[in-house]
Design a protein around this motif. Structure first.
Motif, PDB file in Angstrom:
ATOM      1  N   GLU A 416     -88.838  14.599 -41.998  1.00 44.63           N
ATOM      2  CA  GLU A 416     -87.397  14.426 -41.844  1.00 44.63           C
ATOM      3  C   GLU A 416     -86.758  13.937 -43.144  1.00 44.63           C
ATOM      4  O   GLU A 416     -85.565  14.135 -43.354  1.00 44.63           O
ATOM      5  N   ARG A 417     -87.554  13.292 -43.989  1.00 42.18           N
ATOM      6  CA  ARG A 417     -87.046  12.776 -45.246  1.00 42.18           C
ATOM      7  C   ARG A 417     -88.170  12.772 -46.276  1.00 42.18           C
ATOM      8  O   ARG A 417     -89.350  12.690 -45.934  1.00 42.18           O
ATOM      9  N   VAL A 418     -87.796  12.875 -47.532  1.00 41.70           N
ATOM     10  CA  VAL A 418     -88.781  12.868 -48.606  1.00 41.70           C
ATOM     11  C   VAL A 418     -88.120  12.335 -49.875  1.00 41.70           C
ATOM     12  O   VAL A 418     -86.975  12.664 -50.181  1.00 41.70           O
ATOM     13  N   TRP A 419     -88.846  11.481 -50.577  1.00 44.74           N
ATOM     14  CA  TRP A 419     -88.393  10.991 -51.878  1.00 44.74           C
ATOM     15  C   TRP A 419     -88.895  11.953 -52.957  1.00 44.74           C
ATOM     16  O   TRP A 419     -90.049  12.396 -52.927  1.00 44.74           O
ATOM     17  N   VAL A 420     -88.022  12.265 -53.886  1.00 49.00           N
ATOM     18  CA  VAL A 420     -88.343  13.207 -54.957  1.00 49.00           C
ATOM     19  C   VAL A 420     -88.147  12.527 -56.301  1.00 49.00           C
ATOM     20  O   VAL A 420     -87.069  11.983 -56.579  1.00 49.00           O
ATOM     21  N   SER A 455     -80.768   8.005 -57.831  1.00 51.22           N
ATOM     22  CA  SER A 455     -80.744   7.044 -58.929  1.00 51.22           C
ATOM     23  C   SER A 455     -81.326   7.760 -60.138  1.00 51.22           C
ATOM     24  O   SER A 455     -82.430   8.304 -60.066  1.00 51.22           O
ATOM     25  N   VAL A 456     -80.572   7.803 -61.239  1.00 56.05           N
ATOM     26  CA  VAL A 456     -80.994   8.548 -62.419  1.00 56.05           C
ATOM     27  C   VAL A 456     -81.382   7.571 -63.517  1.00 56.05           C
ATOM     28  O   VAL A 456     -80.652   6.619 -63.813  1.00 56.05           O
ATOM     29  N   ARG A 457     -82.518   7.810 -64.129  1.00 56.62           N
ATOM     30  CA  ARG A 457     -82.988   7.008 -65.252  1.00 56.62           C
ATOM     31  C   ARG A 457     -83.354   7.956 -66.388  1.00 56.62           C
ATOM     32  O   ARG A 457     -84.449   8.493 -66.441  1.00 56.62           O
ATOM     33  N   GLY A 458     -82.388   8.216 -67.273  1.00 58.40           N
ATOM     34  CA  GLY A 458     -82.631   9.119 -68.388  1.00 58.40           C
ATOM     35  C   GLY A 458     -82.812  10.545 -67.892  1.00 58.40           C
ATOM     36  O   GLY A 458     -81.977  11.089 -67.179  1.00 58.40           O
ATOM     37  N   GLU A 459     -83.951  11.150 -68.247  1.00 54.85           N
ATOM     38  CA  GLU A 459     -84.197  12.543 -67.894  1.00 54.85           C
ATOM     39  C   GLU A 459     -84.863  12.701 -66.531  1.00 54.85           C
ATOM     40  O   GLU A 459     -85.145  13.816 -66.105  1.00 54.85           O
ATOM     41  N   VAL A 460     -85.123  11.594 -65.852  1.00 55.03           N
ATOM     42  CA  VAL A 460     -85.809  11.648 -64.559  1.00 55.03           C
ATOM     43  C   VAL A 460     -84.910  11.055 -63.480  1.00 55.03           C
ATOM     44  O   VAL A 460     -84.329   9.987 -63.673  1.00 55.03           O
ATOM     45  N   ALA A 461     -84.814  11.747 -62.357  1.00 58.96           N
ATOM     46  CA  ALA A 461     -84.001  11.284 -61.235  1.00 58.96           C
ATOM     47  C   ALA A 461     -84.897  10.903 -60.062  1.00 58.96           C
ATOM     48  O   ALA A 461     -85.950  11.512 -59.843  1.00 58.96           O
ATOM     49  N   VAL A 462     -84.461   9.893 -59.311  1.00 59.72           N
ATOM     50  CA  VAL A 462     -85.130   9.492 -58.075  1.00 59.72           C
ATOM     51  C   VAL A 462     -84.161   9.815 -56.939  1.00 59.72           C
ATOM     52  O   VAL A 462     -83.084   9.226 -56.850  1.00 59.72           O
ATOM     53  N   ARG A 463     -84.517  10.777 -56.100  1.00 61.46           N
ATOM     54  CA  ARG A 463     -83.621  11.237 -55.039  1.00 61.46           C
ATOM     55  C   ARG A 463     -84.278  11.111 -53.669  1.00 61.46           C
ATOM     56  O   ARG A 463     -85.479  11.344 -53.522  1.00 61.46           O
ATOM     57  N   LEU A 464     -83.462  10.770 -52.679  1.00 64.02           N
ATOM     58  CA  LEU A 464     -83.882  10.818 -51.289  1.00 64.02           C
ATOM     59  C   LEU A 464     -83.288  12.071 -50.651  1.00 64.02           C
ATOM     60  O   LEU A 464     -82.070  12.284 -50.678  1.00 64.02           O
ATOM     61  N   TYR A 465     -84.147  12.925 -50.103  1.00 58.80           N
ATOM     62  CA  TYR A 465     -83.716  14.136 -49.396  1.00 58.80           C
ATOM     63  C   TYR A 465     -83.958  13.952 -47.901  1.00 58.80           C
ATOM     64  O   TYR A 465     -84.975  13.371 -47.489  1.00 58.80           O
ATOM     65  N   VAL A 466     -83.042  14.479 -47.094  1.00 61.63           N
ATOM     66  CA  VAL A 466     -83.234  14.504 -45.634  1.00 61.63           C
ATOM     67  C   VAL A 466     -83.111  15.944 -45.153  1.00 61.63           C
ATOM     68  O   VAL A 466     -82.458  16.778 -45.785  1.00 61.63           O
ATOM     69  N   ARG A 467     -83.754  16.242 -44.023  1.00 59.12           N
ATOM     70  CA  ARG A 467     -83.752  17.609 -43.513  1.00 59.12           C
ATOM     71  C   ARG A 467     -82.358  17.994 -43.016  1.00 59.12           C
ATOM     72  O   ARG A 467     -81.650  17.183 -42.398  1.00 59.12           O
ATOM     73  N   ARG A 468     -81.993  19.229 -43.308  1.00 60.99           N
ATOM     74  CA  ARG A 468     -80.692  19.723 -42.875  1.00 60.99           C
ATOM     75  C   ARG A 468     -80.656  19.938 -41.370  1.00 60.99           C
ATOM     76  O   ARG A 468     -81.690  20.113 -40.717  1.00 60.99           O
TER      77      ARG A 468
END
Length: 489
Positions: A416-420, A455-468
């Protein structure tokens, strides 16, 4: 140089290349040896050296200490070259100029091999000048070979030294000695060249250098600050007047005759080759920087020689270098900021640590962003790495072996959710990875998930995705509540 190298050495975070050094050097020797058969053989000797260093204490300050020490040794060797080829005041000025160079200071604080290569190349150049004047060539050949095993592009020292021999108009004996030493070093490097050639995909991201590339390197060599740049450029041009042996004497290399080829030939040769097969990066020719302060100091000495009885010339030159340091101090201070590197993996790890909970699924896109978890594992403790099939150390790879596309889709089907943890260029569509697994990651995220937090740190982003939401249903599901995480000691 030692003082400037230690200033701000603990930046509080490593960038991606340092992180590779850190996580590879902490493996066992058999694991490092296995890795080198498939990737990064060009840095193999350096990884083994750092492996021994990190047994003292596995931290980022200890990781960078070899580079700091190597930079200090290089400054001393530059001074020794100036004293040997000209006079003590030339050595004093050249050594100090090297120490205050922002480029030297930058790589003195990098957990990579380039400062050590610079020390080896400068030591080889000093041994070269001694051998030309009647010394033995075996020590020169040995140091060249060891330096090339730290980084194979140090082999470009050899044509630089050949040009110095030609400018000095040495006799056949010197040419034979140099030729034997150069051949031995080249043959000793051949196994590394063959292995690293098969691993050339590691530098596939490089692009051919342009005129702007050459101008940028000249700026870094002479000093990024305008005042320092133009003053050093003028003195270096004056120093070029002493390229050949004075008075028609043969077999006596001059300061400029050694410094100019060292500063010019390796970068120029690598840039020319890179027009056909891109291999050039400025850090690969850091060792050529050693020739620049020698050339500048030789020019200053030539000007002062017009008035031979000038009192306090040596201290006055040292004061001029101190003024150059003052002028470039803001650049040196800014370079201690982790944001000055391409990325800051510690900041990425902190961002992930604030959101991740035990059992949370994590996807690294592309696989090299897993470098963050390998370097700062505490932030990812308890998380599930969705794509990982075999850990990095055990698989003999930098970032681990990943599952195939079908298996990855199966693992993500019930989420249902995934951190990328992702490269921003990939997320923005500016770069598409060629691997089927990487394409599958991007496709599943685009087709079935939507980002709700970033949350973006330079060239790398930390994103939380949830299912549509399923077709026919309105809106997207609310992300599950995230309980507060207990603070770690």
């Amino acid at each position: 140089m030692l003082a400037l190298g230690c200033w701000g050495l603990d930046r509080g975070g490593m960038w991606r290349d340092e992180a590779v050094t850190f996580q590879v050097a902490r493996r066992t020797v058999p694991q490092i040896w296995r890795l080198l058969h498939d990737v990064d053989a060009v840095h193999g000797l350096y990884y083994l050296l750092v492996h021994a260093v990190l047994t003292v204490h596995p931290g980022e300050v200890v990781l960078r200490l070899p580079s700091v020490c190597a930079a200090a040794v290089t400054a001393g060797l530059v001074a020794a070259l100036g004293s040997r080829l000209a006079r003590p005041r030339v050595g004093l000025w050249a050594g100090l100029l090297y120490a205050v160079s922002p480029m030297a200071g930058h790589y003195a604080q990098e957990g990579r091999s380039y400062a050590l290569v610079a020390a080896g190349a400068t030591a080889a150049t000093l041994l070269f000048t001694r051998a030309v004047r009647g010394g033995t060539w075996w020590a020169y050949g040995t140091v060249v070979a060891l330096t090339c095993w730290l980084h194979e592009f140090a082999l470009l020292l050899l044509p630089a030294h050949a040009l110095s021999l030609a400018l000095a108009r040495v006799g056949p004996r010197a040419w034979r000695g140099w030729g034997c030493a150069a051949a031995a070093a080249g043959l000793g490097l051949l196994p590394l060249v063959l292995v690293s050639r098969a691993q050339s995909a590691q530098v596939a991201w490089l692009r051919p250098p342009t005129w702007a590339t050459a101008q940028g390197l000249l700026r870094m060599f002479l000093g990024p600050a305008d005042g320092v740049f133009w003053a050093c450029l003028g003195l270096a041009l004056v120093g070029l007047l002493g390229l050949s042996a004075p008075g028609g004497r043969r077999g006596e290399p001059t300061c400029a005759g050694v410094a100019a080829p060292l500063a010019v030939v390796p970068p120029l040769a690598l840039m020319l080759v890179s027009r056909m097969s891109p291999l050039y990066v400025d850090r690969y020719v850091l060792y050529a920087l050693s020739g620049v302060p020698l050339l500048v100091a030789a020019g200053a000495d030539r000007l002062l020689s017009l008035r031979p009885r000038t009192p306090l010339a040596a201290p006055a030159g040292a004061v001029a270098v101190l003024l150059a340091l003052t002028h470039q101090l803001p650049l040196l201070r800014a370079d201690r900021d982790p944001a000055r590197r391409p990325d800051d993996l510690a900041a990425v790890a902190r961002a992930a640590d604030r959101g991740l909970r035990p059992g949370d699924p994590v996807l690294f896109l592309p696989a090299r962003t897993r470098n963050t978890a390998l370097t700062y594992p505490a932030a990812f403790r308890g998380a599930r790495d969705l794509a990982l099939a075999e850990p990095a150390a055990g698989s003999g790879t930098l970032y681990g072996r990943e599952a195939g596309p079908l298996r990855l889709r199966h693992r993500m089907a019930s989420l249902e959710r995934v951190w990328v943890i992702a490269d921003r260029d990939v997320l923005a569509g500016r770069w598409t990875p060629g691997s089927p697994v990487e394409r599958a990651k991007s496709a599943v995220l685009a087709e079935e998930f939507t980002p709700v937090r970033e949350s973006v740190r330079g060239e790398v982003a930390v994103r939380l995705y949830v299912r549509r939401a399923l077709p026919g249903l309105s809106g997207a599901p609310e992300p599950p509540p995230v309980p507060p995480r207990p603070a770690r000691r």
